[in-house]
Design an enzyme around this catalytic site. Structure first.
Site, PDB file in Angstrom:
ATOM      1  N   SER A 189       0.816  -1.206   0.000  1.00 40.63           N
ATOM      2  CA  SER A 189       0.000   0.000   0.000  1.00 40.63           C
ATOM      3  C   SER A 189       0.860   1.272   0.000  1.00 40.63           C
ATOM      4  O   SER A 189       1.615   1.501  -0.935  1.00 40.63           O
ATOM      5  CB  SER A 189      -0.925  -0.080   1.217  1.00 40.63           C
ATOM      6  N   HIS A 392      -7.632  -5.672   0.420  1.00 42.46           N
ATOM      7  CA  HIS A 392      -6.436  -4.834   0.573  1.00 42.46           C
ATOM      8  C   HIS A 392      -5.533  -5.315   1.699  1.00 42.46           C
ATOM      9  O   HIS A 392      -4.306  -5.253   1.590  1.00 42.46           O
ATOM     10  CB  HIS A 392      -6.866  -3.390   0.826  1.00 42.46           C
TER      11      HIS A 392
END
Ligand SMILES: *[C@@H]1O[C@H](CO)[C@@H](O)[C@H](O)[C@H]1NC(C)=O
Ligand SMILES: *[C@@H]1O[C@H](CO)[C@@H](O)[C@H](O)[C@H]1NC(C)=O
Ligand SMILES: *[C@@H]1O[C@H](CO)[C@@H](O)[C@H](O)[C@H]1NC(C)=O
Ligand SMILES: *[C@@H]1O[C@H](CO)[C@@H](O)[C@H](O)[C@H]1NC(C)=O
Ligand SMILES: *[C@@H]1O[C@H](CO)[C@@H](O)[C@H](O)[C@H]1NC(C)=O
Ligand SMILES: *[C@@H]1O[C@H](CO)[C@@H](O)[C@H](O)[C@H]1NC(C)=O
Ligand SMILES: *[C@@H]1O[C@H](CO)[C@@H](O)[C@H](O)[C@H]1NC(C)=O
Ligand SMILES: *[C@@H]1O[C@H](CO)[C@@H](O)[C@H](O)[C@H]1NC(C)=O
Length: 432
Positions: A189, A392
């Protein structure tokens, strides 16, 4: 001081009433989400709320408890931040690897899954020299040579500064100590966002990195599905509230964690509501989420972050351009000598890059990853996790992350490229 907090609180209240002025379909979408959180919480799988010793340990203590040696190094960036690097040292001829966490996270990300499953341990088992970074401002790097975290100047940074100062400090320290280049940089990320900025703005430093693995790469985010995007509508309010209440820190994470632990770990039904709330934010995948880990996760997550980081992401979402922080026309002219902030130039990045992404990642859609692919000149692997619900955070917390993602990383690191670039090109172009 208290007066300022009071003003901030009143601002917060007025801003809540402001919410009712949001477009109808946004409010109805949010209320549907909340209903879904509560509804899906009814018949949930079990969450064990038994005492888990990892729930009170910090990163080095967890590593030691798992049976590995560990070191901590405090290093200084060019602009005076003091960062902590954690390490699971390898042998004298081991290859150094740096793992870098995402927004609101810390080095603990890479070990939460435990021995035999977490990426840091798998790499150590393979004989690598494993370094776990901590970006400025988080739990382990909340220090500066003269600025106090109570001074909002401390929090005046985004992933831009992490890219141009933090990563160069870490990479220089490791490569100097080991007298060899970094074998692989692995980012998740925001750990990828800042790497791309480093590689584009500080090409000399990126020459010291032989390969990069990007898990859920965050560069373009226009097609985000997460309800987090609605924060964008109220971002000037967020800015004011955070300034008045938390001197530009994005909430006071120690207090937030304390409250979350008190609320979420109180009993099973509340724990379920909390984990459901998380699914709503970054993609629903209850099969991959190990509820038993919730107390361990909440011991580290959310870590501190700056409000400016969130605002910089909001700007990228808005403009759909990967570019520097937008200070407004006048200040931009002074700082950048142009009305709009300049774009980061990814076209000169020479480091070979492996991109790994997931279908159910509500932050980063496959469409955005493909656009990123076309901006990068040297992608050596383009990997969609073969689990349709992978989200995610499954990249670091998923039960099967080792099988679904880490095995592939280890293979690539051993130099066995699963695909060559031409076939990557075909895949990407055919799906367009
Ligand atoms: C929200 O409203 C706009 C304008 O009325 C409309 O174009 C859009 O499709 C709506 N979105 C949803 C999710 O209903
Ligand atoms: C929840 O469980 C009850 C009984 O255990 C069952 O009757 C009900 O259908 C379940 N609801 C859902 C949404 O699964
Ligand atoms: C929850 O735990 C109870 C007792 O430990 C067990 O009997 C039950 O099967 C579990 N339910 C689920 C959905 O795992
Ligand atoms: C590693 O190198 C140091 C210094 O050169 C030496 O003291 C040490 O014994 C070596 N360790 C191993 C495992 O070879
Ligand atoms: C914050 O730090 C800056 C730079 O050192 C200093 O000028 C300023 O007075 C400090 N602000 C507060 C409130 O301490
Ligand atoms: C969990 O705690 C909340 C608030 O204290 C309470 O309302 C709820 O009934 C509790 N649930 C269970 C299953 O104990
Ligand atoms: C990228 O490479 C081109 C050609 O080598 C060069 O002209 C340009 O200045 C480079 N850009 C950056 C940001 O280094
Ligand atoms: C879930 O986490 C617990 C605690 O770390 C661990 O003992 C268990 O094996 C994990 N379960 C799965 C399916 O990974």
């Amino acid at each position: 001081m208290d007066e300022i907090k009071l003003i901030g609180l009143m601002y917060l209240l007025s801003f809540c009433s402001h919410l009712s002025a949001l477009p109808i379909n946004v409010t109805s979408e949010i209320s549907m989400l909340i209903k879904r959180i509560i509804w899906t919480s009814r018949n949930q799988s079990n969450i064990s709320l038994e005492f888990n010793p990892n729930a009170i340990l910090n990163t080095p203590e967890m590593i030691r408890k798992a049976g590995y040696p560990t070191e901590s190094h405090v290093i200084m960036t060019e602009d005076g931040y003091l960062l902590t690097l954690h390490r699971i040292p390898g042998g004298n001829d081991s290859l150094p690897v740096l793992l870098q966490h995402g927004f609101l996270s810390s080095s603990a990300d890479w070990i939460v899954l435990g021995k035999g499953k977490a990426l840091a341990y798998l790499l150590a088992d393979q004989g690598y020299d494993v370094w776990l970074g901590n970006f400025r401002g988080n739990t382990y790097s909340k220090a500066h040579i003269f600025l106090s975290p109570l001074n909002s100047t401390f929090w005046s940074y985004s992933f831009h500064e992490m890219g141009i100062y933090d990563l160069p400090a870490m990479i220089t320290f490791i490569t100097n100590m080991r007298s060899q280049p970094l074998h692989t940089y692995i980012g998740h990320s925001m750990g990828t966002t800042s790497f791309f900025i480093m590689a584009s703005e500080r090409p000399k430093i990126s020459k010291m990195v032989q390969m990069m693995v990007a898990l859920a790469p965050v560069v373009l985010i226009k097609h985000m599905q997460s309800p987090v995007q609605y924060l964008n509508l109220i971002r000037s309010e967020i800015k004011t509230v955070m300034r008045l209440l938390f001197h530009d820190e994005f909430f006071q994470s120690d207090i937030v964690r304390f409250l979350l632990k008190k609320i979420c770990l109180r009993n099973i039904s509340l724990a379920e509501i909390c984990s459901n709330f998380m699914f709503i934010i970054w993609g629903d995948d209850r099969e991959q989420f190990n509820n038993t880990l919730l107390p361990v996760i909440l011991n580290h997550f959310p870590a501190s972050a700056s409000t400016k980081t969130l605002l910089h992401y909001a700007q990228i979402f808005d403009s759909d351009k990967f570019r520097k922080y937008d200070y407004g026309r006048v200040k931009n002219l002074l700082i950048y000598n142009s009305i709009d902030p300049p774009n980061y130039d990814l076209s000169n990045i020479t480091v070979p890059i492996a991109l790994s992404y997931a279908d159910n990642d509500w932050f980063i859609s496959i469409e955005d990853v493909k656009r990123l692919y076309h901006l990068l000149p040297n992608v050596v692997d383009m990997y969609e996790v073969p689990w349709p619900k992978f989200n995610h955070l499954d990249f670091i917390w998923g039960k099967d992350a080792s099988k679904l993602v880490y095995d592939r990383i280890l293979k690539i690191m051993r130099g066995k490229n699963p695909k060559n670039v031409t076939s990557v090109n075909n895949i990407v172009n055919n799906q367009n």
